[in-house]
Design an enzyme around this catalytic site. Structure first.
Site, short mmCIF file in Angstrom:
data_model
loop_
_atom_site.label_atom_id
_atom_site.label_comp_id
_atom_site.label_asym_id
_atom_site.label_seq_id
_atom_site.Cartn_x
_atom_site.Cartn_y
_atom_site.Cartn_z
N CYS A 1 0.83 -1.20 0.00
CA CYS A 1 0.00 0.00 0.00
C CYS A 1 0.87 1.26 0.00
CB CYS A 1 -0.93 -0.01 1.21
SG CYS A 1 -2.25 1.22 1.14
N CYS A 2 1.91 1.27 0.84
CA CYS A 2 2.83 2.41 0.88
C CYS A 2 3.58 2.55 -0.45
CB CYS A 2 3.82 2.26 2.02
SG CYS A 2 3.13 2.55 3.67
N CYS B 1 -1.51 8.27 7.26
CA CYS B 1 -2.84 7.99 6.74
C CYS B 1 -3.78 7.58 7.87
CB CYS B 1 -2.76 6.88 5.70
SG CYS B 1 -1.80 7.31 4.23
N CYS C 1 -3.66 3.89 9.17
CA CYS C 1 -2.41 3.37 9.71
C CYS C 1 -1.83 4.25 10.82
CB CYS C 1 -1.39 3.20 8.59
SG CYS C 1 -1.93 2.11 7.26
N CYS D 1 7.42 4.11 6.23
CA CYS D 1 6.69 3.85 4.99
C CYS D 1 7.63 3.44 3.87
CB CYS D 1 5.89 5.09 4.59
SG CYS D 1 6.91 6.52 4.19
#
Length: 241
Positions: free
Chosen positions: A122-123, A205, A208, A231
């Site tokens: 995702c990062c 985010c 997270c 990240c």
């Protein structure tokens, strides 16, 4: 010499850091601006350190390039802060850079809640790929890293060899403490993210990031329970200086 990634060896970074070691943050910013000019960008998180660095940068280059990685998953308070920053520094050129995939497209391709199933991926999609793309026109980027933030940042220099993005990374705030950051913010009445007043020392985010309780590490609220602490934007790779 030209201080660009392709032309610098490890010894060149050592030499320039030796030259700059007794300079203050404003001097480092002046050096970066004089060295790179329009080829310099500040990849800004709009965290507490960012407020200090933005204010210092405004004294050196009022039309600085500012890059924000807009993952589409940030807190409303973060977007509100950015609007306040635009009002305070209207000549900054702020680029709100988005990923290639919308949240819906990401979910369709990789499944729902990728941040839970594979936070690294995702990062990668929402931050690292975006930064790599947006750094292309530049030779160097500014960062608000501080040495005391975490063990992975303890050896950060003013001028760093960023092998991940193949750029020079300049970090003017490496010697600042958290107390000094907040003293500067209060003294100069700078805007800051309201979540900092709600036990969020490090803000990313929404999915997270959680509040940090007294006594916990400042970054323990990021990717809590996953063992992940970075990240990847600043994670050191072998051979980095």
């Amino acid at each position: 010499m030209a201080y660009v990634f392709e032309q610098m060896e490890a010894t060149d970074y050592e030499k320039v850091n030796t030259k700059l070691k007794n300079r203050d943050s404003l001097d480092i910013l002046r050096w970066a601006n004089q060295t790179y000019g329009e080829k310099l960008v500040y990849a800004c998180s709009f965290g507490a350190e960012a407020m200090v660095l933005l204010d210092l940068l405004s004294k050196i280059q009022k039309e600085a390039h500012i890059l924000f990685l807009d993952t589409d998953f940030h807190f409303a308070e973060t977007y509100e802060l950015i609007e306040r920053v635009k009002e305070r520094y209207p000549t900054f050129r702020i680029n709100m850079a988005k990923p290639a995939l919308s949240p819906e497209e990401q979910a369709e391709r990789y499944g729902d809640e990728l941040w839970l199933k594979n936070p690294d991926q995702c990062c990668q999609i929402r931050k690292l790929d975006v930064l790599a793309r947006e750094l292309e026109p530049y030779d160097a980027w500014l960062s608000g890293l501080r040495r005391e933030q975490s063990p992975t940042r303890a050896n950060t220099e003013f001028v760093n060899q960023d092998k991940r993005f193949k750029k020079v990374k300049v970090c003017p705030l490496i010697h600042w403490t958290e107390e000094e950051i907040w003293m500067y913010i209060k003294l100069h009445q700078l805007p800051y993210n309201e979540l900092h007043d709600q036990h969020y020392p490090s803000i990313g985010c929404t999915y997270c990031t959680k509040a940090v309780m007294p006594g916990e590490d400042a970054r323990s609220g990021r990717w809590a329970g996953t063992g992940k602490t970075e990240c990847g934007l600043h994670a050191p790779t072998k051979g980095d200086s």
